[in-house]
Design a protein around this motif. Sequence first.
Motif, PDB file in Angstrom:
ATOM      1  N   ALA A  88       0.826  -1.212   0.000  1.00  0.00           N
ATOM      2  CA  ALA A  88       0.000   0.000   0.000  1.00  0.00           C
ATOM      3  C   ALA A  88       0.854   1.254   0.000  1.00  0.00           C
ATOM      4  N   ALA A  89       2.050   1.168   0.607  1.00  0.00           N
ATOM      5  CA  ALA A  89       2.953   2.319   0.674  1.00  0.00           C
ATOM      6  C   ALA A  89       4.068   2.252  -0.368  1.00  0.00           C
ATOM      7  N   ASP A  90       4.030   1.248  -1.253  1.00  0.00           N
ATOM      8  CA  ASP A  90       5.047   1.076  -2.306  1.00  0.00           C
ATOM      9  C   ASP A  90       6.455   0.927  -1.737  1.00  0.00           C
ATOM     10  N   ILE A  91       6.586   0.216  -0.621  1.00  0.00           N
ATOM     11  CA  ILE A  91       7.898  -0.008  -0.006  1.00  0.00           C
ATOM     12  C   ILE A  91       8.425  -1.373  -0.420  1.00  0.00           C
ATOM     13  N   PRO A  92       9.600  -1.448  -1.044  1.00  0.00           N
ATOM     14  CA  PRO A  92      10.128  -2.749  -1.469  1.00  0.00           C
ATOM     15  C   PRO A  92      10.631  -3.575  -0.294  1.00  0.00           C
ATOM     16  N   TYR A  93      10.535  -4.893  -0.452  1.00  0.00           N
ATOM     17  CA  TYR A  93      11.001  -5.855   0.549  1.00  0.00           C
ATOM     18  C   TYR A  93      12.190  -6.583  -0.068  1.00  0.00           C
ATOM     19  N   ILE A  94      13.390  -6.250   0.372  1.00  0.00           N
ATOM     20  CA  ILE A  94      14.614  -6.727  -0.279  1.00  0.00           C
ATOM     21  C   ILE A  94      15.278  -7.811   0.567  1.00  0.00           C
TER      22      ILE A  94
END
Length: 422
Positions: free
Chosen positions: A126-132
């Motif tokens: 929803a916040a466009d935060i990538p999970y790396i």
Amino acid sequence: MTGRRLTSLLAYVTTAATGASLLTGCGVLPGATGGSREPVTVMTWAPDQTRATNMPGMPAMAQTFARWVNSQGGINGHELRVLTCNEQNSTAGAAACARRAVREKAVAVVGSYSQNGRAFMAPLEAADIPYIGGYGISEDEFTSPLSYPVNGGVASLVAGHGMQLADSCEKVSLVRPDTTAGDKLPDFLNSGLRKASHRSAVDIPAMEDAAEYTQQAGRARTRAGDEKGCVTAVLGERTQTFFDSFRRLPAQQEETQKRDAVRISSVLGSVDQPVIDRTGGAHSPFEGAYVTGWYPAAGDKSWAPMRKVIQEHAFADNRVDPADTGVQTTWIAYTVLKEVIESLDEDTITAGQITRALDRGERIDTGGLTPSLRWKYEDLLGAPGFTRIVNHEVTFQVVREGRLVAQKPGFVDVGETVLSAP
């Protein structure tokens, strides 16, 4: 506080744990010349002090990485701020960590562990935060378009483990968690066993947080048989508990004088060098065990840069063990973050910039710890439920004289094996 015109010579790392205060402050990064580059805030989470699998080394490694890069002037002039969070091995804990990452304006979640993918991916998406570079334990890490896994997850490990066991074991018993994720492990193990026309393994579900496993150990021992039988357990932190129950079986005690009566095995994350050290080293019950890993053995020279950083910047933090798989995964994940930020060469770094750089095909060199990593569409394996796998190579290892060493050199590609699983 904007971070502009930093004048102090003191570099610091901002860290925080769930329930603790977030430390903040200003300073020039050693080696920086006082430009206008904004700090970069990221988060790393993992469970700690729970009854199931704990990974305290992952946030600790993240903090160590930040101390190192900040002592060198930051990442391309950006101070790296690391927030940490106790995921608590619960959906509520995972969701709370993700919401905090959004609230604190983290531009990425990096090198983290959680089995609760559905709970944490929704707030991040929803916040466009990538999970790396998550640990690779949840299915959502391999389906979300905002996830960038650095390994092939448990699917690749277990499929590769089947390939490793096929040449040495007549019968295989698999003890695995009685969970939704655990229900998929027999298919992956059997897909590896079938590569050598091997019969399927005996599936033995078990509680993930049990205090002992005598019943399951007895069944596994009986079904494996005495002629080149193998018992493999994939129970995370409870794997050690299972094999403790296994070695106490009366039948097993009688057979210990017979070489190769039954052999034990597992995958990294369930068994690694710290576990072997804690259980007796060369006298450990894991002596001779087969182990499948994502990365080179802990003694491989490719880990030398990470070991140097830990030695100089972990400050005797015993959570940061260079042989721990979670620590290794976090190092690789932050290597990805560092290279991406350097490639952007911008004064301000946003989550969207990082995502676009990864999507357009920024290729990451991890110094031989993995194949080169890239997440363009054509690089994705596309396995059902694991579409985001780009690294489908594993290593075969064995415990000799108390040390995990390579059973065979180099990586083994298990991509086709994962694709062939039901």
